[in-house]
Design a protein around this motif. Sequence first.
Motif, PDB file in Angstrom:
ATOM      1  N   SER A 293       0.818  -1.219   0.000  1.00  0.00           N
ATOM      2  CA  SER A 293       0.000   0.000   0.000  1.00  0.00           C
ATOM      3  C   SER A 293       0.845   1.260   0.000  1.00  0.00           C
ATOM      4  N   VAL A 294       0.224   2.340  -0.453  1.00  0.00           N
ATOM      5  CA  VAL A 294       0.735   3.702  -0.322  1.00  0.00           C
ATOM      6  C   VAL A 294      -0.389   4.549   0.266  1.00  0.00           C
ATOM      7  N   THR A 295      -0.054   5.378   1.259  1.00  0.00           N
ATOM      8  CA  THR A 295      -1.034   6.260   1.890  1.00  0.00           C
ATOM      9  C   THR A 295      -0.638   7.708   1.623  1.00  0.00           C
ATOM     10  N   PHE A 296      -1.631   8.518   1.242  1.00  0.00           N
ATOM     11  CA  PHE A 296      -1.351   9.934   0.997  1.00  0.00           C
ATOM     12  C   PHE A 296      -2.518  10.783   1.492  1.00  0.00           C
ATOM     13  N   ARG A 297      -2.235  12.059   1.661  1.00  0.00           N
ATOM     14  CA  ARG A 297      -3.266  13.045   1.967  1.00  0.00           C
ATOM     15  C   ARG A 297      -3.410  13.970   0.762  1.00  0.00           C
ATOM     16  N   MET A 298      -4.599  14.552   0.625  1.00  0.00           N
ATOM     17  CA  MET A 298      -4.862  15.363  -0.552  1.00  0.00           C
ATOM     18  C   MET A 298      -5.836  16.482  -0.212  1.00  0.00           C
ATOM     19  N   ARG A 299      -5.518  17.682  -0.699  1.00  0.00           N
ATOM     20  CA  ARG A 299      -6.441  18.812  -0.605  1.00  0.00           C
ATOM     21  C   ARG A 299      -7.287  18.864  -1.880  1.00  0.00           C
ATOM     22  N   PHE A 300      -8.597  18.843  -1.735  1.00  0.00           N
ATOM     23  CA  PHE A 300      -9.489  18.982  -2.881  1.00  0.00           C
ATOM     24  C   PHE A 300      -9.923  20.443  -2.945  1.00  0.00           C
ATOM     25  N   LYS A 301      -9.109  21.244  -3.630  1.00  0.00           N
ATOM     26  CA  LYS A 301      -9.313  22.683  -3.615  1.00  0.00           C
ATOM     27  C   LYS A 301      -9.439  23.235  -5.027  1.00  0.00           C
ATOM     28  N   ASP A 302     -10.046  24.382  -5.133  1.00  0.00           N
ATOM     29  CA  ASP A 302     -10.099  25.210  -6.348  1.00  0.00           C
ATOM     30  C   ASP A 302     -11.111  24.769  -7.395  1.00  0.00           C
ATOM     31  N   PHE A 303     -11.300  23.461  -7.636  1.00  0.00           N
ATOM     32  CA  PHE A 303     -12.088  23.045  -8.792  1.00  0.00           C
ATOM     33  C   PHE A 303     -13.142  22.002  -8.424  1.00  0.00           C
TER      34      PHE A 303
END
Length: 569
Positions: free
Chosen positions: A532-542
Amino acid sequence: MANKPILVNQRREFLRLGIGIASGIALPIGLGGCGKEDLRQTFVQPVMLASENGVLDVTLTVSYWNTQLSGADPANKYPVSLRAYGYNNNQPSYAGPTLVVKGGDKLRIRLINQLPLNPPAAPNDPLLYMKPNTTNLHTHGLHVFPGVYPDSKSAEYGDYVVDSNSGGVVPQGDSRQYVYDIPANHPAGPFYYHPQFHGSSAIQVASLMQGAIMVRGPVDELPEMAQATELIFLFQAPYFANSKASENYDVKEGSLEKFAQIANHPTGHGLNNSNNGYIDAQPVLINGVRQPTIVMESGEVQRWRFINTQTFNCLNLNLDSHVLHQYTMDGWGSTDYQDYPDAREKDGRGIVLAAGNRSSVIMKAGAPGTYLLRSLPVKIAQGKQEAVLPGDVLAKIIVVERQPKKLIAEKMPAAPLPISDFLEPISNEEFARCGGKKRSIVFNIVGGDGLTQSPGTQSADLQLQRSNSITQNVILGAVEEWTIFNCNSIAHSFHIHVNPMYVTKVNGSPVEPYWCDTVALPPGGTPEMPTSVTFRMRFKDFVGPYILHSQMLQYSDLGMVQRVTVVPV
């Protein structure tokens, strides 16, 4: 009227032809003498088009191009007829033009499809929905609007790649206007464009349909960076029928017309086709040239932009007796360099680029001699299936004596390097404050473990399915944590559009966080014990729909793809 593109000043990108030296060339340890060196630079830089007054307006035309390409041996040329990009009124070439923009610019691309009609599908053909000559355009990694602009007088598209099977830019002259408004704080780095029409993306990218995008920023304005020669490396691996291929599926010599050509032999053919422990692989070209020569002066500093446009294979980049100083992973910068010394020596390591990955490096030429830019052998599958890609020589670097009174860049920019505030780390506090939602995505080939399986036998997660069959709905402004699980031996290449990933864990263990938009999932997974790979993400702008998928485009075309839809609060 929109401004026309301008050709970038080629002063720092010139080809040094016919440089001579009085003394002999000292070859590094491990290289045998091969006679007198040819000191002509054969590295070919793609045409570079830069924005002017905040606008870059260009037309890309897709058509077949009849040319010659090298196989594993640069001396052996094969006549080919492959799909390629031309630009404005220029004929097709080995790569599309490099598009150079800055934060705050508007990039306008009109895509015209001059390919012939799609061939008729046979009755009960499981690949019926695949239309090899229907296309569209994806700006890989760019943080831009992904939908269709609702208020434009005539249809204008952002990074829109969720066309239904009846959509897309169809053959015989259809066109589409793409418009990308680059955010003012967009990180500086290398990106690229390629087709992403579901079902046809692998065939088209495995032809010659790709080109670079360079987003400029404060890091590019540093005096030492601006003075350094910049070279664009589009690593390509065109597939085409030839007499040495194990199976051409009745396709004409030099052509790529059937999905089986790349689905049943995804790593390709031509390198190490023997029982020596390596899987067969497609030879890699750089901007259409096999094993080009780069000529530098001792002590000269250059910056190289690496873009792995291959449809399946990864690279393990290494430069003999030199250090590659990386300052962007994909298009996302870092304040500090990551150093990659010669991996054949103690504590050395290569830069591993999965399909779709990019990297920016600074390198300083050492003592006069001949050195090789290599892709070292790399394991892409382990466990139930084992697969190691063979090593390959990608380019030859000839370092000559420093020429008196000649102006070259000799200093590396000092760290810390400037980066955009877009790349602020995602803290635990921000994650909790913005929803703290966690999701899991499973990559799994059921009924086999990939590599050489016939596409007609795949099922479940890797099957013939539409690109919008599953949707992840996300609220605009959310910050989420996703874990991508790999249930297969193969090291899948995971890519998500629009928003970059802030990687925090690999196989559940914390890593030094970093930004990227494409990441190799660790090999050796099983349904019982996935990697596995774990990441965080900002869902911004669009807001709007876009996709996540395997960047191993054969798998994506078969159905290893999901839709993401960002909705307003």
